[in-house]
Design an enzyme around this catalytic site. Structure first.
Site, mmCIF file in Angstrom:
data_model
loop_
_atom_site.group_PDB
_atom_site.id
_atom_site.type_symbol
_atom_site.label_atom_id
_atom_site.label_comp_id
_atom_site.label_asym_id
_atom_site.label_seq_id
_atom_site.Cartn_x
_atom_site.Cartn_y
_atom_site.Cartn_z
ATOM 1 N N HIS A 1 -8.499 1.679 -3.837
ATOM 2 C CA HIS A 1 -8.198 1.861 -5.261
ATOM 3 C C HIS A 1 -9.515 2.238 -5.946
ATOM 4 O O HIS A 1 -10.598 1.825 -5.515
ATOM 5 C CB HIS A 1 -7.571 0.597 -5.840
ATOM 6 C CG HIS A 1 -6.140 0.438 -5.398
ATOM 7 N ND1 HIS A 1 -5.078 0.777 -6.189
ATOM 8 C CD2 HIS A 1 -5.603 0.033 -4.218
ATOM 9 C CE1 HIS A 1 -3.958 0.573 -5.535
ATOM 10 N NE2 HIS A 1 -4.241 0.116 -4.322
ATOM 11 N N CYS B 1 -1.494 -2.483 -8.304
ATOM 12 C CA CYS B 1 -0.627 -3.498 -7.728
ATOM 13 C C CYS B 1 -0.205 -4.427 -8.859
ATOM 14 O O CYS B 1 -1.049 -4.938 -9.586
ATOM 15 C CB CYS B 1 -1.350 -4.268 -6.628
ATOM 16 S SG CYS B 1 -0.350 -5.607 -5.971
ATOM 17 N N ARG C 1 5.086 5.225 -3.485
ATOM 18 C CA ARG C 1 5.238 3.769 -3.387
ATOM 19 C C ARG C 1 4.165 3.046 -4.211
ATOM 20 O O ARG C 1 4.441 2.457 -5.253
ATOM 21 C CB ARG C 1 5.193 3.346 -1.903
ATOM 22 C CG ARG C 1 5.628 1.925 -1.624
ATOM 23 C CD ARG C 1 4.621 0.861 -1.959
ATOM 24 N NE ARG C 1 3.344 1.025 -1.283
ATOM 25 C CZ ARG C 1 2.274 0.313 -1.577
ATOM 26 N NH1 ARG C 1 2.315 -0.598 -2.538
ATOM 27 N NH2 ARG C 1 1.117 0.522 -0.953
ATOM 28 N N ASP C 2 2.923 3.121 -3.764
ATOM 29 C CA ASP C 2 1.860 2.376 -4.455
ATOM 30 C C ASP C 2 1.733 2.865 -5.891
ATOM 31 O O ASP C 2 1.527 2.079 -6.821
ATOM 32 C CB ASP C 2 0.533 2.573 -3.705
ATOM 33 C CG ASP C 2 -0.529 1.554 -4.101
ATOM 34 O OD1 ASP C 2 -0.553 1.128 -5.264
ATOM 35 O OD2 ASP C 2 -1.346 1.189 -3.249
ATOM 36 N N ASN D 1 -4.858 4.354 -6.815
ATOM 37 C CA ASN D 1 -5.544 4.700 -5.572
ATOM 38 C C ASN D 1 -6.404 5.922 -5.812
ATOM 39 O O ASN D 1 -6.165 6.684 -6.747
ATOM 40 C CB ASN D 1 -4.527 5.104 -4.502
ATOM 41 C CG ASN D 1 -3.874 3.919 -3.883
ATOM 42 O OD1 ASN D 1 -2.918 3.411 -4.409
ATOM 43 N ND2 ASN D 1 -4.417 3.467 -2.773
ATOM 44 N N HIS E 1 -7.851 2.272 2.476
ATOM 45 C CA HIS E 1 -6.942 2.356 1.312
ATOM 46 C C HIS E 1 -7.764 1.868 0.123
ATOM 47 O O HIS E 1 -7.976 0.672 -0.050
ATOM 48 C CB HIS E 1 -5.736 1.456 1.596
ATOM 49 C CG HIS E 1 -4.753 1.302 0.476
ATOM 50 N ND1 HIS E 1 -3.472 1.820 0.522
ATOM 51 C CD2 HIS E 1 -4.823 0.641 -0.702
ATOM 52 C CE1 HIS E 1 -2.815 1.502 -0.579
ATOM 53 N NE2 HIS E 1 -3.611 0.777 -1.343
HETATM 54 P P1 HMG Z 1 10.248 -15.192 -2.243
HETATM 55 O O1 HMG Z 1 10.799 -15.449 -3.599
HETATM 56 O O2 HMG Z 1 9.287 -16.160 -1.678
HETATM 57 O O3 HMG Z 1 11.409 -14.922 -1.188
HETATM 58 O O4 HMG Z 1 9.583 -13.768 -2.256
HETATM 59 P P2 HMG Z 1 12.599 -15.790 -0.701
HETATM 60 O O5 HMG Z 1 12.724 -15.482 0.768
HETATM 61 O O6 HMG Z 1 12.466 -17.203 -1.146
HETATM 62 O O7 HMG Z 1 13.846 -15.114 -1.464
HETATM 63 C C1 HMG Z 1 13.997 -15.208 -2.872
HETATM 64 C C2 HMG Z 1 14.932 -14.124 -3.366
HETATM 65 O O8 HMG Z 1 14.378 -12.845 -3.065
HETATM 66 C C3 HMG Z 1 16.304 -14.160 -2.695
HETATM 67 O O9 HMG Z 1 17.228 -13.646 -3.635
HETATM 68 C C4 HMG Z 1 16.152 -13.149 -1.589
HETATM 69 O O10 HMG Z 1 17.389 -12.587 -1.194
HETATM 70 C C5 HMG Z 1 15.295 -12.099 -2.256
HETATM 71 P P3 HMG Z 1 18.101 -14.622 -4.583
HETATM 72 O O11 HMG Z 1 18.813 -15.519 -3.619
HETATM 73 O O12 HMG Z 1 17.098 -15.345 -5.440
HETATM 74 O O13 HMG Z 1 18.951 -13.657 -5.341
HETATM 75 N N1 HMG Z 1 14.512 -11.328 -1.270
HETATM 76 C C6 HMG Z 1 14.581 -9.993 -1.135
HETATM 77 N N2 HMG Z 1 15.300 -9.054 -1.785
HETATM 78 C C7 HMG Z 1 15.135 -7.784 -1.388
HETATM 79 N N3 HMG Z 1 14.298 -7.407 -0.383
HETATM 80 C C8 HMG Z 1 13.581 -8.327 0.283
HETATM 81 C C9 HMG Z 1 13.712 -9.677 -0.089
HETATM 82 N N4 HMG Z 1 13.154 -10.810 0.366
HETATM 83 C C10 HMG Z 1 13.659 -11.813 -0.359
HETATM 84 N N5 HMG Z 1 12.755 -7.927 1.261
HETATM 85 C C11 HMG Z 1 8.836 -11.730 -1.278
HETATM 86 C C12 HMG Z 1 8.929 -13.228 -1.129
HETATM 87 C C13 HMG Z 1 7.846 -11.224 -0.265
HETATM 88 C C14 HMG Z 1 10.201 -11.124 -1.019
HETATM 89 C C15 HMG Z 1 8.371 -11.400 -2.710
HETATM 90 O O14 HMG Z 1 7.198 -12.104 -2.953
HETATM 91 C C16 HMG Z 1 8.171 -9.943 -2.952
HETATM 92 O O15 HMG Z 1 9.083 -9.136 -2.889
HETATM 93 N N6 HMG Z 1 6.930 -9.552 -3.261
HETATM 94 C C17 HMG Z 1 6.644 -8.173 -3.580
HETATM 95 C C18 HMG Z 1 5.270 -7.869 -3.199
HETATM 96 C C19 HMG Z 1 4.972 -6.419 -3.457
HETATM 97 O O16 HMG Z 1 5.817 -5.539 -3.319
HETATM 98 N N7 HMG Z 1 3.704 -6.154 -3.848
HETATM 99 C C20 HMG Z 1 3.266 -4.832 -4.048
HETATM 100 C C21 HMG Z 1 3.105 -4.110 -2.739
HETATM 101 S S1 HMG Z 1 1.650 -4.606 -1.826
HETATM 102 C C22 HMG Z 1 0.411 -3.608 -2.477
HETATM 103 O O17 HMG Z 1 0.625 -2.874 -3.407
HETATM 104 C C23 HMG Z 1 -0.904 -3.623 -1.795
HETATM 105 C C24 HMG Z 1 -1.143 -2.403 -0.892
HETATM 106 O O18 HMG Z 1 -1.047 -1.196 -1.628
HETATM 107 C C25 HMG Z 1 -2.524 -2.494 -0.281
HETATM 108 C C26 HMG Z 1 -3.573 -2.812 -1.341
HETATM 109 O O19 HMG Z 1 -3.834 -2.002 -2.216
HETATM 110 O O20 HMG Z 1 -4.078 -3.934 -1.260
HETATM 111 C C27 HMG Z 1 -0.152 -2.334 0.253
HETATM 112 MG MG MG Z 2 -2.583 -0.423 -2.904
#
Ligand code: HMG
Ligand code: MG
Length: 308
Positions: free
Chosen positions: A212, A243, A14-15, A252, A210
């Protein structure tokens, strides 16, 4: 006292892969998960149910979940940012159902907005029904606190800001709290200070790190956590990761490096280092580059592999 046993949560699929610029075939992701579980990893973060517009690499989430041959005793987790994500994760029934979901918030408002497009408060409002529904469905719920040691937009982050989010996650019923150094700027004492805040509200077995490795501090930070008795860490095979919303953040801490260190300290992980190193070699070949893992690369070279 250093723990005798450590649990590693493998987050490479995933990450690691979420950050790749070129598409990685679902079949390769599935093969990676199989290799990791065969190497003895018992917790694997497989994918995320996020917007495919935001993170195209994870658009094959259900396909990957459906294709995994599950091993008993392995916990498969997925990231879900909202109810849409949780529903998608549960939509396929038993065939695709995760054992655990991860909600992910940020210690800073700026990162929360960049990563999940809402404020910290709004994120908790979104997560609350997700956590309740996931618990109702019998899933374990983990939370990640991004930018717990530094933020690419805000800069420094205080332990108070970390504790604020820890408390909010606790209040909505999250079982496990992960302290995440998204951009790898944490150093041991500061990591301990952040961890202490998590440990004020969660027991040792429900707190994890966690880290990086952007600034090469991750192993030292893990060691600092071990000194506190923390015994769960997210790691990423071959040091994959980053990210997409934290520019310049590298992978990571590599699972191979952590297993190598812990083996040398007689700390049990249940992971077969040889098989793990081969998994790292496999995914690095798929991606067309050498493993970032120092131990992984060194051990592969010892086996005759040549890297450009
Ligand atoms: P948004 O644009 O504010 O969402 O995004 P919305 O509710 O307004 O919806 C907009 C569109 O997104 C719509 O589609 C929804 O259906 C769709 P449209 O009508 O435009 O075709 N949508 C989705 N589609 C699929 N699955 C969903 C979903 N939700 C809405 N769950 C949202 C908000 C959170 C969805 C967006 O900002 C997003 O997906 N962000 C991704 C963030 C991400 O994955 N980041 C990386 C992971 S976190 C990380 O890596 C950190 C970690 O490792 C720890 C660390 O290292 O810090 C965990
Ligand atoms: Mg991470």
């Amino acid at each position: 006292m250093i723990p005798e046993r450590v649990t590693l949560v493998e987050v490479g699929p995933r990450d690691g892969l979420q950050n790749e610029a070129l598409p990685v075939a679902a079949a390769h992701k599935v093969e990676l998960v199989h290799r990791l579980q065969n190497a003895g990893l018992r917790e694997i973060e497989v994918t995320s149910y996020v917007s495919p517009k935001w993170v195209p690499q994870m658009a094959d989430n259900a396909q990957v979940m459906a294709a995994i041959t599950r091993q008993p005793g392995v916990r498969y987790s997925v990231l879900v940012p909202n109810m849409l994500g949780l529903h998608a994760a549960l939509a396929g029934g038993a065939a695709t159902r995760p054992d655990e979901v991860v909600v992910f918030g940020a210690a800073t408002q700026a990162f929360s907005r960049r990563n999940i497009n809402c404020s910290i408060e709004e994120s908790i409002e979104r997560f609350a029904p997700v956590v309740a529904a996931a618990r109702e469905a019998g899933l374990k719920v983990r939370a990640a606190i991004s930018c717990a040691l530094g933020c690419p937009y805000q800069g420094e982050v205080s332990a108070d800001e970390v504790e604020h989010l820890v408390k909010l996650f606790k209040a909505i019923g999250v079982h496990h709290c992960g302290v995440a150094d998204t951009i790898g700027v944490g150093t041991p004492r500061r990591v301990q200070a952040a961890m202490e805040r998590a440990l004020k509200h969660y027991p040792l077995h429900e707190v994890s790190g966690h880290f990086h490795d952007t600034y090469g501090q991750a192993l030292a930070n893990i060691h600092a956590c071990l000194e506190m008795g923390v015994h769960t860490f997210d790691t990423s095979v071959a040091g994959l990761g980053g990210c997409p919303f934290a520019k310049g953040a590298t992978g990571n801490v590599a699972t191979e490096d952590v297993v190598f260190m812990l083996r040398g300290m007689d700390v049990e992980t249940g992971v077969d280092l040889d098989a793990l190193v081969e998994s790292g070699g496999f995914i690095s070949d798929v991606l067309g580059r050498a493993p970032v893992s120092r131990a992984g690369k060194a051990l592969l070279i010892k086996r005759g592999r040549v890297f450009a």
